[in-house]
Design a protein around this motif. Structure first.
Motif, mmCIF file in Angstrom:
data_model
loop_
_atom_site.group_PDB
_atom_site.id
_atom_site.type_symbol
_atom_site.label_atom_id
_atom_site.label_comp_id
_atom_site.label_asym_id
_atom_site.label_seq_id
_atom_site.Cartn_x
_atom_site.Cartn_y
_atom_site.Cartn_z
ATOM 1 N N VAL A 1 0.850 -1.184 0.000
ATOM 2 C CA VAL A 1 0.000 0.000 0.000
ATOM 3 C C VAL A 1 0.886 1.235 0.000
ATOM 4 N N GLN B 1 3.113 -5.646 4.168
ATOM 5 C CA GLN B 1 2.234 -6.586 4.853
ATOM 6 C C GLN B 1 2.734 -8.020 4.813
ATOM 7 N N MET C 1 -7.056 -4.814 13.014
ATOM 8 C CA MET C 1 -5.816 -4.462 12.324
ATOM 9 C C MET C 1 -6.150 -3.805 10.993
ATOM 10 N N VAL C 2 -5.185 -3.013 10.489
ATOM 11 C CA VAL C 2 -5.378 -2.382 9.195
ATOM 12 C C VAL C 2 -4.500 -3.100 8.180
ATOM 13 N N LYS C 3 -5.128 -3.491 7.082
ATOM 14 C CA LYS C 3 -4.408 -4.164 6.008
ATOM 15 C C LYS C 3 -5.059 -3.725 4.703
ATOM 16 N N ASP C 4 -4.267 -3.443 3.709
ATOM 17 C CA ASP C 4 -4.784 -2.969 2.420
ATOM 18 C C ASP C 4 -5.707 -1.762 2.582
ATOM 19 N N ASN C 5 -5.434 -0.935 3.566
ATOM 20 C CA ASN C 5 -6.244 0.245 3.830
ATOM 21 C C ASN C 5 -7.651 -0.049 4.329
ATOM 22 N N GLY D 1 -2.625 2.729 11.767
ATOM 23 C CA GLY D 1 -3.088 2.878 10.388
ATOM 24 C C GLY D 1 -4.582 3.156 10.277
#
Lengths: 293, 850
Positions: A49, A67, B265-269, B309
């Motif tokens: 990202v 990630q 959690m934050v992943k890929d926005n 995030g």
């Protein structure tokens, strides 16, 4: 003048990192005296990202996240900056306005300099402790112009404090600096800002680079430059005027700004949160080079 | 009989003081009309009946675990909530004014919020001083330009209003960060309706359900990309928070999953909920965490309560938060003096409800006024400081303190606001069995309904501990009241229960319906199961040993000693309270084992002790308190209380201690039994039961190793076996099944291999195997995961073993048995670690990188 800047940041982690989020402010913004021709950002490992945007102050910000498991992180920014020469007419009529008058104008609530107002209040990194307020007094003698007072303050900090890397960290409070009388550019910028704020006046923190030149006849080594910090004051109807207390000079062509804020925290080059089992080591190198046309 | 004469007897202590407006009595000393019906019903019940119902209410609140946590309260973690049975009454005409005034105010605040994080025209047009915004820590520059979906930015709003001596209602505080109290208001109403339904009769009391229905719609409305059934979670700082009860209460009532920062959690926005089955996307967060704590990446860096995030996920438009990050800028008493002008400018209206007269010191004229009149004013900072009290009553300061305050104001004028002192009205309150006047402050709650705003037709009223006190706060020991919006004419009786049922019967969030369990919750349930069995096992074994010691004392026989010694040593191993009876001075301790036994029972600091396990159990139970039914909760509270009482009376005889253990065992059995019925979520029960089975297996192995491995003479061995069986409630079973004298192979057969004995190892492993194979897969479909491999190995090893071979002696020890048990233990003890690593995901910590 045209500059090429290479700014490398390397994090080496003691254990595997499964996820990291980062905020970087590493791309110089445009100002009245500089133009960023282009900037390239290389991130390794490649982030899943990546978003770029401008923050409240207009600084260029990059958010990125990695990630998948990694053990180190390298961020390299290559930028090309065109720096305009200082015209001799910057200190105009208003440059002679007394500091008390500036203060009176800014509290009156009838001015239009609303943006500047936020740079008056102290922040966690520029706390106005009694020692700081007392130190400021000597420069802010009654009736002196704000510009002159700030200039005097810059000179005094340069004289009274020793430049010594390693003595302070970014979290060293001003009280320690006042005792130890040594530090680095961030410390001196924060001290000057706190002094000016102690007088109820606006000052902001400038983050960027300074070109260093080797002695005549010696070839410049790469990576010897560093991130730099200085401060600026706001004079109504004139704008922001910069001062560099570390080098006792009014910044000119060799100072390249990345951006600004109320203190370091607003414009930290990089910060992040990682999910990991351990700590990390940080390495930074900066190279500022003139490009000869 | 008229209402007045009927109520006269219990209103004899009640008289207005004249210093305040009185809610009950008019200037003529007569009851105001909207109170008459109420006191008629009250009179019919009679004061003594009401007082006895008061006890019922206190009990109900306590049993339901309604608490308000006081930080740094030395007397305990949770303070019981206090509810005064006499509600605060507001008649319909007045309510219309309040309602329209508050709707106007929140509409206005919403516009101000949008402007502050948008064009900032109010600052540019000088309707709002820049300092009030820029110098307020609630102004989060990181949130500039962010606009979530939906008509309103401000979703929730709460206002504290009080009636001044002039009889008008005034706005005292605006709450826009994460307003608390709506859950307490709901709980108060539930309690009132259950305990005192008679008081509602003849009154048209407005319902609270409208507010909660609107809340649900509001949160759906702000979901990104207009999802029809968004996943909504409630973000709480955790059980240590002062209003944690409310968070879990609302979670149960509304059917939104309760989560803490590290559940997300934050992943890929996007924001994801970590569940047992993997990551589930979250669309809307109802936040009860202060905004700066929500994201350690961009906001407060050392926060452990947030999600790194998160702010960027909001910026990307992939999640919405109510109230949005940055809304605490409106919790700013400095805004008060500017609201009139802003209302005219933005709405073209005058304010319907007045605000307390306020002077912001950032203006030279106003500062001069404040400095001159400081002793008659209340001075506040423009933002709340969480550590110190924010309001300073100028009248209470010494002249030196006044000088200091003046200097502070002069140094940072923009930081200070001074307000006129308001004497809030007095209202009838039940105090020590009498009805007396107390000053009241009413908190109302509003929520966006996407067109406008819906106000809760009720709310939370708080009263002062003493008449005339200025500051009303739960932290300072105030009392709460239900607030009733009523019309004076008698009407249809309200069916309160039905009202609230209707709201809670709305469709459940899929996460709560059983599909997925947040991993943090799963972990807590797992530990609840482990602690429950640990306490039960320890208590039973302690009881057995203590009974034996009691009998031994009576018999005074030397022969008894070896088995008693061995049991005491086993007890130390079993409870893990080393060195205990295995210490160098063990012989001395065994002379009078009661000292050590009492310590293991009651010393809360004793590692492995019963009290310590009980407090660990309570902590885990409390962390998932939205999972327990009211009945379960009552059992837990009762158990906690009776054990605390037992600790206090440690001087009681041995029988007292045995009773305390009996009591504890009964309660714990009830707790486990109730859960089997009431935990609706399949996976929740599986986690809890997995914890139980692991613990039961480990305890059984430990006990067998401590008692069966060494070879004693037959008499001692017999007594040990008897003790083991009886502490596992298997003695009767044994006699029924084998009809024989106790002997090792048969004891092992019953405790290890008998699939029909619910206390046998094979029984536990059988269930564990089934549970573990049902956990969501983490690896390739055809591969066994690590925990499956472990349980399969343990199970196979058990199945392939033979009771007679295990009983074969090898020197002074039953070495085959020892090897078997020790191998079994090491296999089983590894399972929790593997589960934790794969499903609870707390192996990695969050670090700042600079």
């Amino acid at each position: 003048m045209l500059y090429k800047i290479i700014h490398k940041t390397v994090y080496a982690y003691s254990g595997p990192v499964s996820l990291c989020h980062n905020i970087a402010r590493l791309v110089p913004r445009d100002t009245a005296r500089q133009h960023c021709r282009h900037a390239r950002i290389l991130i390794d490992p490649y982030p899943e990202v990546l978003t770029e945007y401008e923050d409240f102050f207009g600084n260029k910000v990059m958010y990125f996240a990695i990630q998948r498991e990694h053990r180190d992180l390298r961020v390299t920014v290559l930028s090309e900056i065109e720096k305009m020469a200082r015209s001799g007419t910057e200190i105009n009529l208003y440059g002679h306005v007394a500091w008390e008058e500036v203060r009176r104008q800014l509290v009156s609530q009838s001015h239009t300099f609303t943006d500047a107002v936020q740079y008056i209040a102290e922040t966690p990194m520029t706390t106005v402790i009694p020692e700081v307020a007392a130190y400021a007094q000597a420069s802010f003698i009654p009736g002196r112009s704000f510009y002159e007072a700030a200039h005097d303050l810059m000179q005094r900090i340069y004289r009274d404090f020793k430049f010594q890397p390693g003595f302070t960290t970014i979290s060293t409070p001003l009280s320690e600096l006042m005792k130890g009388r040594r530090g680095v550019c961030q410390d001196f910028a924060h001290l000057a800002i706190a002094c000016i704020r102690a007088m109820g006046l606006p000052a902001r923190y400038m983050s960027g680079y300074l070109e260093t030149l080797p002695p005549p006849g010696v070839e410049k080594l790469s990576g010897v430059d560093a991130s730099h910090a200085w401060f600026a004051i706001f004079i109504p109807d004139m704008g922001w005027m910069e001062f560099d207390p570390t080098n006792n000079q009014v910044p000119g062509e060799q100072h390249i700004a990345i951006g600004w804020g109320r203190d370091y925290a607003d414009i930290a080059p990089m910060k992040g949160v990682i999910l990991s089992s351990g700590t990390h080591q940080l390495g930074v190198s900066v190279d500022v080079r003139r490009v000869h046309a | 009989m008229t209402a007045t004469t009927q109520s006269g007897s219990f209103l004899q202590h009640y008289s207005g003081t004249g210093a305040f407006y009185d809610e009950l009595l008019g200037a003529d000393g007569q009851l105001r009309p909207h109170w008459q019906t109420f006191f008629q019903s009250f009179g019919k019940l009679g004061l003594s009946e009401v007082l006895s119902r008061n006890q019922d209410v206190l009990r109900l609140l306590k049993e339901n675990g309604v608490t308000y946590n006081i930080y740094s309260d030395p007397t305990g973690f949770n303070r019981p909530w206090s509810l005064d049975l006499i509600p605060f009454l507001i008649n319909r005409e007045e309510w219309q004014t309040i309602e329209s005034g508050l709707v106007q105010r929140v509409t206005l605040l919403d516009l101000v919020l949008k402007d502050i994080y948008g064009e900032q025209k109010l600052i540019k047009n000088r309707l709002l001083p820049a300092e009030l915004v820029y110098n307020h820590p609630g102004f989060l520059r990181q949130c500039m330009g962010i606009r979530q979906p939906g008509k309103h930015s401000l979703i929730f709003y709460a206002a504290d209003i009080g009636r001044s001596t002039d009889g008008r209602m005034w706005i005292v505080n605006d709450r826009t960060q994460a307003p608390s109290g709506s859950g307490y208001a709901l709980e108060n109403r539930m309690a009132m309706a259950r305990i005192l339904p008679e008081l509602f009769s003849g009154l048209k009391v407005r319902r609270l359900s409208g507010y909660f229905n609107a809340l649900r719609n509001a949160l759906t409305e702000i979901a990104p990309s207009r999802k029809e059934t968004p996943r909504i979670v409630i973000l709480t700082p955790g059980p240590g928070n002062e209003t944690y009860f409310e968070h879990s209460y609302l979670s149960s009532f509304l059917g939104f999953t309760l989560v803490q920062g590290n559940d997300l959690m934050v992943k890929d926005n996007f924001v994801w909920l970590k569940t047992l089955g993997g990551l589930e996307r979250v669309d809307v967060i109802l936040r009860r965490v202060d905004d700066i704590y929500c994201d350690p990446l961009e906001l407060k860096e050392d926060s452990q309560l947030g999600v790194p995030g998160l702010l960027h996920a909001v910026r990307a438009g992939n999640v919405s938060i109510a109230n949005p990050l940055g809304s605490s800028i409106l919790e700013n008493p400095g805004l008060m003096p500017f609201m009139e002008n802003i209302a005219r400018h933005l709405l073209g209206e005058e304010l319907i409800l007045p605000t307390v007269a306020s002077w912001w010191c950032g203006q030279p004229k106003e500062m001069d006024y404040v400095l001159e009149h400081i002793s008659s004013l209340v001075v506040k900072r423009i933002y709340r400081n969480p550590t110190t009290s924010t309001s300073i009553d100028g009248g209470t300061l010494s002249s030196k303190q006044v000088q200091e305050l003046k200097l502070q104001i002069k140094a940072h004028p923009w930081l200070y606001v001074a307000q006129e002192k308001i004497h809030f009205s007095s209202t009838p309150s039940l105090v020590d069995g009498k009805i007396e006047p107390r000053n009241a402050l009413f908190r109302n709650f509003l929520v966006s309904n996407n067109e406008g705003y819906t106000a809760m037709a009720g709310g939370l009223t708080r009263t002062t501990a003493d008449l005339g006190a200025f500051i009303i706060s739960n932290q300072l020991g105030g009392v709460s009241k239900d607030a009733w919006i009523i019309s004076p004419e008698p009407g249809r009786v309200l069916n309160v229960h039905k009202d609230l049922e209707k709201t809670s019967a709305l469709p459940m969030d899929p996460v709560r319906a059983g599909a997925a369990l947040p991993s943090h919750t799963a972990e807590n349930l797992f530990w609840v199961g482990r602690y429950a069995e640990r306490i039960l096992g320890n208590a039973r074994f302690l009881r057995t040993v203590m009974q034996l010691v009691v009998e031994g004392n009576r018999r005074q026989s030397e022969d008894e000693l070896p088995s008693e010694e061995c049991l005491l040593q086993a007890l130390t191993c079993y409870t893990y309270t080393y060195p205990g009876f295995l210490a160098d001075d063990a012989r001395q301790k065994m002379q009078d084992p009661w000292k050590e036994l009492t310590d293991v029972l009651f010393n809360e600091k004793r590692t492995g002790g019963l009290s310590q396990n009980l407090s660990l159990f309570n902590r885990a139970v409390y962390a998932v308190r939205d999972h327990w039914s009211a009945d379960t909760w009552r059992v837990v509270r009762g158990m906690e209380e009776r054990w605390a009482a037992a600790i206090v009376s440690t001087q009681g005889g041995h029988l007292r201690k045995l009773h305390a253990l009996d009591d504890l065992i009964t309660s714990m059995v009830a707790f486990i039994g109730l859960n089997r019925e009431s935990i609706s979520r399949e996976q929740g029960w599986i986690m809890l039961d997995t914890g139980r089975k692991i613990e039961q297996s480990l305890l059984l192995i430990t006990l067998l190793r401590a008692t069966m491995v060494y070879r004693f003479d037959d008499q001692v061995a017999y007594e040990l076996q008897e003790a083991v069986l009886s502490s596992h409630e298997s003695l009767v079973n044994y006699r029924y099944k084998y009809r024989a004298h106790l002997q090792l192979p048969l004891v092992l057969d019953l405790m290890l291999f008998d699939p029909n004995n619910p206390r046998s190892l094979v029984y536990q492993l059988d269930r564990l195997k089934a549970y573990l194979s049902n956990l969501p897969r983490t690896g390739a479909p055809h591969q066994l995961s690590e925990h499956e491999r472990l349980i399969l190995e343990a199970y196979t090893m058990l199945k392939l073993s033979d009771k007679d071979q295990l009983s074969l002696p090898g020197g002074s020890e039953n070495s085959a048995l020892d090897a078997f048990l020790s191998k079994m233990y090491s296999l089983l003890v590894a399972i929790p670690d593997v589960i934790s690593k794969n499903y609870f995901k707390h192996a990695q910590a969050q670090f700042q990188q600079a």
